[in-house]
Design an enzyme around this catalytic site. Structure first.
Site, PDB file in Angstrom:
ATOM      1  N   ASN B 130      17.623 -51.894  33.031  1.00 25.86           N
ATOM      2  CA  ASN B 130      18.647 -51.733  31.997  1.00 25.86           C
ATOM      3  C   ASN B 130      19.672 -52.851  32.118  1.00 25.86           C
ATOM      4  OD1 ASN B 130      20.747 -51.013  30.339  1.00 25.86           O
ATOM      5  ND2 ASN B 130      20.839 -48.873  31.005  1.00 25.86           N
ATOM      6  N   CYS B 133      22.952 -51.971  28.514  1.00 21.11           N
ATOM      7  CA  CYS B 133      23.833 -50.855  28.192  1.00 21.11           C
ATOM      8  C   CYS B 133      25.221 -51.398  27.844  1.00 21.11           C
ATOM      9  CB  CYS B 133      23.948 -49.898  29.372  1.00 21.11           C
ATOM     10  SG  CYS B 133      25.201 -48.632  29.094  1.00 21.11           S
TER      11      CYS B 133
END
Lengths: 316, 312
Positions: B130, B133
């Site tokens: 990730n 984000c």
């Protein structure tokens, strides 16, 4: 009504509308019958639990029926489900009847008003933890603010039905008489505690109304009304319990009163939520960790919406 | 007839029973949707973001609905790596669906700390990095908008993931998403997932303040779908196709038709995200819908549909 935290037992069900009646102003009662498969899960339904309604495909009312202050909001698409508590649930064998007492506040509840007998609606529930009754309680004090009344009306019914030894007293407040989500006209409601609100009186429960503009009952906040009553009563604090639902500043006050008077208190919280089933993590409620200064976020949908008032860290 | 249709997918060497995932953060750690679907029917499952240390997440309100979408600013609220291993991994072990761990952190070493500990776990199929984000002060998207940083974090994680599949999740709001995609692939990404949410804001006009406590949040849902389809197609054409890197496409997918658009655009697999909040069983319905589409369009193998966008 079992002790707190039964195992999660929920599902996605179809409910058929039996009736959807305007009971005054912006308040409506939606009467539902669930599909037979819901009976098993709803048999364990407890007051204070809730369900998520899909209103995304429900039509808007005609333009002339849309309140002026909601004209802009009305045009907004509804994507997410909306959480509602119930004012009554009757699950017998394979028949599950449930009633929602709701207020028109935005695009989803506005759409809800157009549901008509025979329409079906998708509901995920029962969700969360409801109110529970600790051992040894003899007196239950119900305190509601505005739209906090419905789950407490359901609780009133269950307490009087299942706990005949517990005396129940209700306090219902709002800004004005018009903001009280009750069916009957409130003209002439006395400031004395008595069989005032028919919705509570039908269960043999004394109640008192408070309005901030003094349009009905006690003139002032429901928390002041409740506090005054407490000062004048000779309540045995160990055997008493407070149940509260309403706007957060009011709940913070109730929690403060409970702390000061050392009375057990359960509070139903409200948060913006998406899923209602513990996935999205949106509906965080700041809670104290037992006996420490540490805090943790719990989820309104899964750990609540009913919390012990001592747990909650109110903002502001 | 249905049996004759092959909707299984070769996803960077991993055979998936079908191309449908649930997106990170919309289906919990493991089996939270068990009341609604059999998670083992999915092609793949991605956990919510796991960080090295537990994170409380952002103050509330954390979400607000918009027209055809929603903003979220959860802030990686999660139990942290230790508790994840102790409590959630045993649940994942019982699942037959390939499970991917979404890894997040504020520093590269935090990402590595998570991946190192989990790399040896047989039960895990791979990782989703990730770096996109938008709801945290440090880490997340701050790694994902600069190709040099994307290379640095991807290659560092790749070295520690023990041969497990590494999928890199891309942010949509960059000057050229293909530059970022290329950087990830050159640094060792086995697959790309896109798109993450768009940074957005909703203002309360009575208080004249942002509705979200975090001020901004990530926009997801049907509102972003056409942009997501475009970006998947762009990355497919400019990066993924030549290098044979599979794309996991996502952004506003609610039903089979949405999913098929992404596949035609170039996604080998797709993920339902926000839609899980509304219809917890939607991913399984999407699988069925894809099969029906293949039957009615005489497609015997779904790979023939991937990137089949006509441009003439």
């Amino acid at each position: 009504m079992p002790e707190k935290n039964s195992s999660s037992d929920k599902g996605q069900f179809c409910a058929t509308v039996r009736a959807n009646k305007q009971i005054g102003g912006r308040f409506y009662r939606l009467d539902l019958e669930f599909q037979a498969a819901a009976a098993k899960t709803f048999a364990k339904f407890r007051p204070g639990q809730f369900a998520e309604f899909d209103l995304s495909n429900t039509a808007l009312p005609p333009a002339e029926k849309i309140p002026e202050d909601l004209t802009d909001a009305a045009g907004r698409n509804v994507l997410l489900r909306r959480p509602f508590s119930f004012v009554d649930v009757n699950a017998k064998k394979d028949k599950t009847l449930a009633e929602v007492l709701y207020c028109v506040v935005g695009p989803a509840s506005l759409r809800m008003t157009t549901l008509a007998a025979g329409d079906s609606v998708s509901v995920i529930g029962p969700l969360g933890n409801g109110f529970w009754v600790p051992e040894g309680k003899k007196r239950a004090l119900l305190v509601s603010g505005g739209m906090g009344a419905p789950p407490l009306l359901h609780l009133a019914k269950v307490l009087t039905g299942d706990y005949p030894d517990i005396e129940v007293i209700a306090f219902a407040g709002a800004k004005t008489a018009k903001d009280l989500p009750f069916e009957k006209q409130l003209d002439g409601i006395s400031q004395q505690l008595g069989f005032t609100l028919p919705e509570f009186a039908k269960y043999g429960i004394n109640s008192q109304v408070a309005t901030e503009d003094s349009s009905a009952g006690f003139a002032g906040m429901v928390t002041d009304c409740f506090k005054q009553w407490l000062e004048n009563s000779n309540l045995a604090r160990d055997s008493a319990i407070i149940y509260a639902c309403g706007p957060e500043p009011m709940l913070a006050q109730v929690a403060e009163i409970a702390k000061e008077k050392q009375i057990d208190c359960q509070i139903s919280m409200e948060r913006r939520m998406a899923c209602g089933i513990g996935i999205c993590q949106s509906c965080a409620v700041l809670c104290r960790v037992d006996g420490s200064q540490e805090t943790v976020y719990k989820l309104c949908c899964e750990d609540g919406p009913v919390f012990d008032s001592k747990e909650i860290v109110f903002s502001g | 007839m249905t049996e004759a249709i092959d909707i299984s997918v070769d996803f960077a060497g991993l055979r998936l029973a079908n191309p449908v995932f649930t997106a990170s953060g919309t289906c919990g750690y493991a089996d939270e949707l068990a009341d609604f679907i059999d998670i083992n029917q999915l092609g793949g499952f991605i956990t919510k973001s796991i960080t090295a240390k537990p994170r409380k997440g952002n103050p509330t309100p954390r979400i607000v609905e918009t027209d055809a979408g929603m903003l979220n600013a959860i802030g990686w609220a999660n139990v942290g790596l230790d508790k994840f291993i102790e409590e959630k991994l045993p649940v994942i072990e019982k699942l037959s669906v390939p499970v991917f761990i979404n890894v997040a952190g504020e520093t590269i070493s935090e990402y590595i700390a998570v991946v190192e500990r989990l790399a040896a776990e047989q039960t895990i199929a791979g990782f989703e990095l990730n770096i996109s984000c938008p709801n945290v002060e440090k880490g997340g998207i701050n790694f994902g908008t600069d190709p040099e940083q994307v290379k640095e974090i991807t290659s560092a994680v790749k070295k520690t993931c023990g041969g497990k599949m590494l999928m890199v999740k891309l942010a949509p709001a960059v000057t050229d998403i293909s530059v970022i995609a290329r950087a990830a692939v050159e640094a060792g990404a086995d697959a790309l997932s896109l798109i993450n949410t768009f940074t957005a804001m909703v203002i309360d006009i009575e208080t004249r303040r942002p509705v979200l406590a975090n001020k901004t949040g990530g926009l997801s849902g049907p509102a972003i779908k056409p942009i997501a389809v475009y970006l998947v197609n762009k990355v497919y054409n400019e990066v993924a196709k030549q290098r044979r890197i599979p794309i996991l496409g996502m952004g506003g997918i609610r039903n089979a038709s949405d999913a098929i658009e992404f596949i035609i655009a170039g996604a080998s697999a797709v993920a339902a995200g926000t839609a899980n909040f509304i219809e917890p069983g939607c991913a399984v319905k999407i699988i069925e819908g894809i099969k029906k589409y293949c039957i009615s369009h005489n497609i015997t193998n779904i790979k023939d549909l991937v990137g089949s966008l006509g441009t003439g």
